[in-house]
Design an enzyme around this catalytic site. Structure first.
Site, short mmCIF file in Angstrom:
data_model
loop_
_atom_site.label_atom_id
_atom_site.label_comp_id
_atom_site.label_asym_id
_atom_site.label_seq_id
_atom_site.Cartn_x
_atom_site.Cartn_y
_atom_site.Cartn_z
N LEU A 140 -0.70 10.86 -8.22
CA LEU A 140 -1.79 10.38 -7.37
C LEU A 140 -1.34 10.52 -5.93
CD1 LEU A 140 -2.90 7.07 -9.18
CD2 LEU A 140 -4.09 9.27 -9.20
N ASP A 141 -2.30 10.78 -5.03
CA ASP A 141 -1.98 10.81 -3.60
C ASP A 141 -1.40 9.47 -3.16
OD1 ASP A 141 -3.08 13.33 -3.50
OD2 ASP A 141 -4.97 12.69 -2.63
N ARG A 142 -0.68 9.49 -2.06
CA ARG A 142 -0.04 8.27 -1.55
C ARG A 142 -1.03 7.12 -1.40
NH1 ARG A 142 2.12 8.39 4.50
NH2 ARG A 142 -0.14 8.62 4.76
N THR A 144 -3.99 6.77 -2.81
CA THR A 144 -4.82 6.52 -3.99
C THR A 144 -4.08 5.57 -4.91
OG1 THR A 144 -5.79 8.73 -3.86
CG2 THR A 144 -6.00 7.57 -5.95
#
Length: 309
Positions: A140-142, A144
């Protein structure tokens, strides 16, 4: 599937559907064991039938036989452990599902980084006597938050990686997007590629990779002029939801990189709320709901419950 752990060994009762299969077929066709791992199992005699070492290609199993695999042999920890408050959603001998907070990278991008979720899970492994390196199945993105699936041993990561490729691991997201999204349900199919003007950003590009995002409006906030969306990814491109929503004119609230605005710590309003997958060994359907932290200004437990509608 009837299974259990016995020390360093994993025990599987051969089901009727495997009647007459060779050990080699089970390893290669049913479980998709990588060649390197197959070689290790063979060389070290770490696979037995009814406690006997057998020839993999010649021996056929019978319903009720006991297959043993040495899955839990202690392995060195390959990342630096860093204590972190780990919110465990699901755990067994093979898998771990963690609720990642916003603002934390999934894994280190440089050897000097030790404040990522992988480092935190490594510390959790140490504290709980799990002698292995945590292996993330997806990222997951930072900024998110939400559910991330980890494997505890080499065979689990190989099998789950195959399931990810086949798209049988389903991730459902909640997001706040600017404006009133219409139509209220639809599919966005726009190819995504690198933005050549920015080192990180992605964009819709005719030369990009196929990307497919399914969405449904769950509710609309007149006050914030924003739509709460339920989203499901049919593909897993970098920044896919962020790029697709921005392209439609409804960027994520707080996602400044893609045109969003917001006051909530400047973090995008995106949460991986539900993770659904078939357990690689027991074949049970596992559903993991990732609840936001208490007092979250973006999402509430009520929002998560809306996923069941």
């Amino acid at each position: 599937m009837e299974t259990k752990r016995d020390g360093e060994w994993f025990e599987v009762r051969i089901p009727e559907k495997w009647e007459g299969y060779t050990v080699h077929r089970i390893m290669e066709k049913e479980w998709h064991v990588p060649r390197k791992l197959m070689h290790r199992f063979r060389s070290n005699r770490e696979v037995t039938i009814n406690s006997d070492a057998v020839h993999w290609k010649d021996t056929k199993v019978t319903t009720g036989d006991t297959l043993h695999i040495r899955l839990f042999k202690p392995q060195p920890l390959e990342v630096t452990p860093a204590p972190m408050n780990i919110d465990v959603i699901y755990e067994d001998d093979h898998l771990l599902v963690v609720n990642k907070p916003s603002g934390v990278f999934t894994h280190p991008n440089r050897p000097s980084e030790t404040d990522t979720l992988v480092n935190g899970v490594a510390a959790y492994f140490q504290e709980n006597g799990i002698h292995a390196t945590p292996k993330y199945v997806h990222r997951l993105d930072r900024d998110t938050s939400g559910a991330i699936l980890f494997a505890k041993h080499d065979l689990a990561i190989a099998m789950l990686g195959k399931e990810l490729q086949k798209r049988t691991i389903k991730r459902t997201y909640l997001a706040w997007a600017h404006g009133k999204v219409e139509p209220e349900e639809g599919i966005i199919t726009k190819p995504i590629g690198k933005d050549l003007t920015h080192p990180v950003r992605r964009c819709v590009s005719s030369e990009g990779q196929y990307a497919e995002t399914h969405y449904k409006v769950m509710e609309y906030s007149e006050t914030d002029h924003a739509s709460l969306l339920k989203l499901h990814l049919q593909t897993g491109r970098t920044h896919q939801i962020r790029v697709h929503l921005s392209h439609t004119g409804h960027p994520l609230v707080g996602d400044k990189m893609y045109g969003g605005e917001g006051r909530v710590n400047f973090k995008q309003a995106l949460h991986a709320a539900l993770l659904t997958f078939v357990h690689p060994f027991t074949e049970e359907v596992i559903k993991c709901l990732a609840f936001p932290p208490s007092g979250s200004p973006l999402f509430s437990e009520r929002h998560i419950r809306l996923l069941n509608r």
